[in-house]
Design a protein around this motif. Structure first.
Motif, PDB file in Angstrom:
ATOM      1  N   LYS A   8     -10.896 -12.803  83.199  1.00  0.00           N
ATOM      2  CA  LYS A   8     -11.835 -12.698  82.104  1.00  0.00           C
ATOM      3  C   LYS A   8     -11.174 -11.981  80.942  1.00  0.00           C
ATOM      4  O   LYS A   8     -10.299 -11.162  81.124  1.00  0.00           O
ATOM      5  CB  LYS A   8     -13.082 -11.937  82.548  1.00  0.00           C
ATOM      6  N   LYS A   9     -11.622 -12.316  79.746  1.00  0.00           N
ATOM      7  CA  LYS A   9     -11.069 -11.698  78.546  1.00  0.00           C
ATOM      8  C   LYS A   9     -12.201 -11.072  77.738  1.00  0.00           C
ATOM      9  O   LYS A   9     -13.348 -11.521  77.787  1.00  0.00           O
ATOM     10  CB  LYS A   9     -10.372 -12.753  77.672  1.00  0.00           C
ATOM     11  N   ILE A  10     -11.858 -10.018  76.999  1.00  0.00           N
ATOM     12  CA  ILE A  10     -12.815  -9.408  76.089  1.00  0.00           C
ATOM     13  C   ILE A  10     -12.157  -9.277  74.715  1.00  0.00           C
ATOM     14  O   ILE A  10     -10.944  -9.142  74.607  1.00  0.00           O
ATOM     15  CB  ILE A  10     -13.293  -8.018  76.572  1.00  0.00           C
ATOM     16  N   LYS A  11     -12.984  -9.385  73.683  1.00  0.00           N
ATOM     17  CA  LYS A  11     -12.504  -9.206  72.313  1.00  0.00           C
ATOM     18  C   LYS A  11     -12.984  -7.845  71.837  1.00  0.00           C
ATOM     19  O   LYS A  11     -14.175  -7.552  71.876  1.00  0.00           O
ATOM     20  CB  LYS A  11     -13.055 -10.303  71.402  1.00  0.00           C
ATOM     21  N   VAL A  12     -12.027  -7.007  71.420  1.00  0.00           N
ATOM     22  CA  VAL A  12     -12.336  -5.665  70.951  1.00  0.00           C
ATOM     23  C   VAL A  12     -12.023  -5.605  69.461  1.00  0.00           C
ATOM     24  O   VAL A  12     -10.916  -5.944  69.043  1.00  0.00           O
ATOM     25  CB  VAL A  12     -11.500  -4.606  71.715  1.00  0.00           C
ATOM     26  N   THR A  13     -13.007  -5.206  68.662  1.00  0.00           N
ATOM     27  CA  THR A  13     -12.853  -5.100  67.212  1.00  0.00           C
ATOM     28  C   THR A  13     -13.110  -3.666  66.788  1.00  0.00           C
ATOM     29  O   THR A  13     -14.116  -3.079  67.181  1.00  0.00           O
ATOM     30  CB  THR A  13     -13.859  -6.033  66.490  1.00  0.00           C
ATOM     31  N   GLN A  14     -12.217  -3.118  65.978  1.00  0.00           N
ATOM     32  CA  GLN A  14     -12.396  -1.745  65.504  1.00  0.00           C
ATOM     33  C   GLN A  14     -13.402  -1.736  64.357  1.00  0.00           C
ATOM     34  O   GLN A  14     -13.227  -2.420  63.359  1.00  0.00           O
ATOM     35  CB  GLN A  14     -11.063  -1.153  65.050  1.00  0.00           C
ATOM     36  N   THR A  15     -14.463  -0.941  64.517  1.00  0.00           N
ATOM     37  CA  THR A  15     -15.513  -0.856  63.506  1.00  0.00           C
ATOM     38  C   THR A  15     -15.540   0.510  62.826  1.00  0.00           C
ATOM     39  O   THR A  15     -16.144   0.646  61.766  1.00  0.00           O
ATOM     40  CB  THR A  15     -16.895  -1.113  64.137  1.00  0.00           C
ATOM     41  N   GLY A  16     -14.916   1.516  63.431  1.00  0.00           N
ATOM     42  CA  GLY A  16     -14.903   2.863  62.862  1.00  0.00           C
ATOM     43  C   GLY A  16     -13.490   3.317  62.589  1.00  0.00           C
ATOM     44  O   GLY A  16     -12.540   2.849  63.206  1.00  0.00           O
ATOM     45  N   VAL A  42      -7.768  -9.661  71.626  1.00  0.00           N
ATOM     46  CA  VAL A  42      -8.323 -10.241  72.842  1.00  0.00           C
ATOM     47  C   VAL A  42      -7.485  -9.702  73.996  1.00  0.00           C
ATOM     48  O   VAL A  42      -6.273  -9.895  74.032  1.00  0.00           O
ATOM     49  CB  VAL A  42      -8.291 -11.782  72.800  1.00  0.00           C
ATOM     50  N   LEU A  43      -8.156  -8.994  74.905  1.00  0.00           N
ATOM     51  CA  LEU A  43      -7.468  -8.318  76.004  1.00  0.00           C
ATOM     52  C   LEU A  43      -8.044  -8.757  77.342  1.00  0.00           C
ATOM     53  O   LEU A  43      -9.171  -9.237  77.410  1.00  0.00           O
ATOM     54  CB  LEU A  43      -7.642  -6.796  75.862  1.00  0.00           C
ATOM     55  N   GLU A  44      -7.257  -8.579  78.409  1.00  0.00           N
ATOM     56  CA  GLU A  44      -7.763  -8.869  79.748  1.00  0.00           C
ATOM     57  C   GLU A  44      -8.826  -7.848  80.116  1.00  0.00           C
ATOM     58  O   GLU A  44      -8.727  -6.683  79.760  1.00  0.00           O
ATOM     59  CB  GLU A  44      -6.627  -8.830  80.771  1.00  0.00           C
ATOM     60  N   ASP A  45      -9.848  -8.300  80.812  1.00  0.00           N
ATOM     61  CA  ASP A  45     -10.952  -7.431  81.211  1.00  0.00           C
ATOM     62  C   ASP A  45     -10.586  -6.714  82.502  1.00  0.00           C
ATOM     63  O   ASP A  45     -10.894  -7.169  83.595  1.00  0.00           O
ATOM     64  CB  ASP A  45     -12.230  -8.258  81.374  1.00  0.00           C
ATOM     65  N   THR A  46      -9.875  -5.587  82.356  1.00  0.00           N
ATOM     66  CA  THR A  46      -9.485  -4.792  83.518  1.00  0.00           C
ATOM     67  C   THR A  46     -10.186  -3.440  83.459  1.00  0.00           C
ATOM     68  O   THR A  46     -10.735  -3.060  82.428  1.00  0.00           O
ATOM     69  CB  THR A  46      -7.961  -4.564  83.533  1.00  0.00           C
ATOM     70  N   LYS A  55     -13.893   5.123  76.052  1.00  0.00           N
ATOM     71  CA  LYS A  55     -13.465   6.375  75.430  1.00  0.00           C
ATOM     72  C   LYS A  55     -13.670   6.365  73.914  1.00  0.00           C
ATOM     73  O   LYS A  55     -13.954   7.394  73.317  1.00  0.00           O
ATOM     74  CB  LYS A  55     -11.991   6.630  75.752  1.00  0.00           C
ATOM     75  N   VAL A  56     -13.532   5.185  73.307  1.00  0.00           N
ATOM     76  CA  VAL A  56     -13.692   5.074  71.850  1.00  0.00           C
ATOM     77  C   VAL A  56     -14.826   4.111  71.505  1.00  0.00           C
ATOM     78  O   VAL A  56     -14.779   3.409  70.504  1.00  0.00           O
ATOM     79  CB  VAL A  56     -12.371   4.636  71.168  1.00  0.00           C
ATOM     80  N   GLN A  57     -15.862   4.101  72.341  1.00  0.00           N
ATOM     81  CA  GLN A  57     -16.942   3.126  72.158  1.00  0.00           C
ATOM     82  C   GLN A  57     -17.673   3.281  70.828  1.00  0.00           C
ATOM     83  O   GLN A  57     -18.258   2.329  70.326  1.00  0.00           O
ATOM     84  CB  GLN A  57     -17.926   3.193  73.322  1.00  0.00           C
ATOM     85  N   HIS A  58     -17.614   4.480  70.250  1.00  0.00           N
ATOM     86  CA  HIS A  58     -18.252   4.705  68.955  1.00  0.00           C
ATOM     87  C   HIS A  58     -17.406   4.160  67.803  1.00  0.00           C
ATOM     88  O   HIS A  58     -17.865   4.122  66.662  1.00  0.00           O
ATOM     89  CB  HIS A  58     -18.509   6.205  68.758  1.00  0.00           C
ATOM     90  N   LEU A  59     -16.186   3.711  68.084  1.00  0.00           N
ATOM     91  CA  LEU A  59     -15.290   3.193  67.048  1.00  0.00           C
ATOM     92  C   LEU A  59     -15.006   1.700  67.193  1.00  0.00           C
ATOM     93  O   LEU A  59     -14.356   1.128  66.323  1.00  0.00           O
ATOM     94  CB  LEU A  59     -13.947   3.938  67.090  1.00  0.00           C
ATOM     95  N   VAL A  60     -15.464   1.091  68.282  1.00  0.00           N
ATOM     96  CA  VAL A  60     -15.140  -0.319  68.519  1.00  0.00           C
ATOM     97  C   VAL A  60     -16.383  -1.110  68.918  1.00  0.00           C
ATOM     98  O   VAL A  60     -17.394  -0.553  69.327  1.00  0.00           O
ATOM     99  CB  VAL A  60     -14.070  -0.483  69.631  1.00  0.00           C
ATOM    100  N   LYS A  61     -16.243  -2.431  68.782  1.00  0.00           N
ATOM    101  CA  LYS A  61     -17.277  -3.366  69.236  1.00  0.00           C
ATOM    102  C   LYS A  61     -16.603  -4.295  70.238  1.00  0.00           C
ATOM    103  O   LYS A  61     -15.486  -4.750  70.004  1.00  0.00           O
ATOM    104  CB  LYS A  61     -17.788  -4.176  68.028  1.00  0.00           C
ATOM    105  N   MET A  62     -17.257  -4.536  71.362  1.00  0.00           N
ATOM    106  CA  MET A  62     -16.660  -5.349  72.410  1.00  0.00           C
ATOM    107  C   MET A  62     -17.547  -6.551  72.703  1.00  0.00           C
ATOM    108  O   MET A  62     -18.770  -6.437  72.741  1.00  0.00           O
ATOM    109  CB  MET A  62     -16.507  -4.517  73.682  1.00  0.00           C
ATOM    110  N   GLU A  63     -16.919  -7.725  72.870  1.00  0.00           N
ATOM    111  CA  GLU A  63     -17.663  -8.921  73.256  1.00  0.00           C
ATOM    112  C   GLU A  63     -16.821  -9.736  74.226  1.00  0.00           C
ATOM    113  O   GLU A  63     -15.599  -9.699  74.167  1.00  0.00           O
ATOM    114  CB  GLU A  63     -18.033  -9.749  72.020  1.00  0.00           C
ATOM    115  N   GLU A  64     -17.506 -10.428  75.130  1.00  0.00           N
ATOM    116  CA  GLU A  64     -16.786 -11.247  76.100  1.00  0.00           C
ATOM    117  C   GLU A  64     -16.356 -12.559  75.469  1.00  0.00           C
ATOM    118  O   GLU A  64     -17.080 -13.122  74.644  1.00  0.00           O
ATOM    119  CB  GLU A  64     -17.672 -11.514  77.319  1.00  0.00           C
ATOM    120  N   VAL A  65     -15.174 -13.022  75.843  1.00  0.00           N
ATOM    121  CA  VAL A  65     -14.643 -14.270  75.339  1.00  0.00           C
ATOM    122  C   VAL A  65     -14.745 -15.302  76.447  1.00  0.00           C
ATOM    123  O   VAL A  65     -14.420 -15.026  77.602  1.00  0.00           O
ATOM    124  CB  VAL A  65     -13.157 -14.101  74.918  1.00  0.00           C
ATOM    125  N   LYS A  66     -15.220 -16.489  76.112  1.00  0.00           N
ATOM    126  CA  LYS A  66     -15.372 -17.544  77.124  1.00  0.00           C
ATOM    127  C   LYS A  66     -14.214 -18.509  77.072  1.00  0.00           C
ATOM    128  O   LYS A  66     -13.598 -18.729  76.087  1.00  0.00           O
ATOM    129  CB  LYS A  66     -16.684 -18.277  76.894  1.00  0.00           C
TER     130      LYS A  66
END
Length: 66
Positions: A8-16, A42-46, A55-66
């Protein structure tokens, strides 16, 4: 067998901004391949990646990639 298709992959975008943050939070952003606003990766979901995102959830947005 294509193993990459099963991971599985997730897309992490920096928002802060990392400015004024603790050094460990800045290093975590760099470890995720981020560091500038609105940059995405886009990173592996590990478990390790999930821990870094938490750890930096207040600075990023995460969404699953299909």
């Amino acid at each position: 067998i294509n193993i990459m298709a099963e991971t599985k992959k997730i897309k992490v975008t920096q928002t802060g901004s990392g400015l004024g943050r603790k050094p460990d939070q800045k290093k975590t952003l760099v470890g995720l391949g981020l560091g500038k606003m609105n940059r995405s990766k886009v990173l592996e979901d590990t478990a390790a990646v999930r821990g870094m995102v938490n750890k930096v959830q207040h600075l990023v947005k995460m969404e699953e990639v299909k």
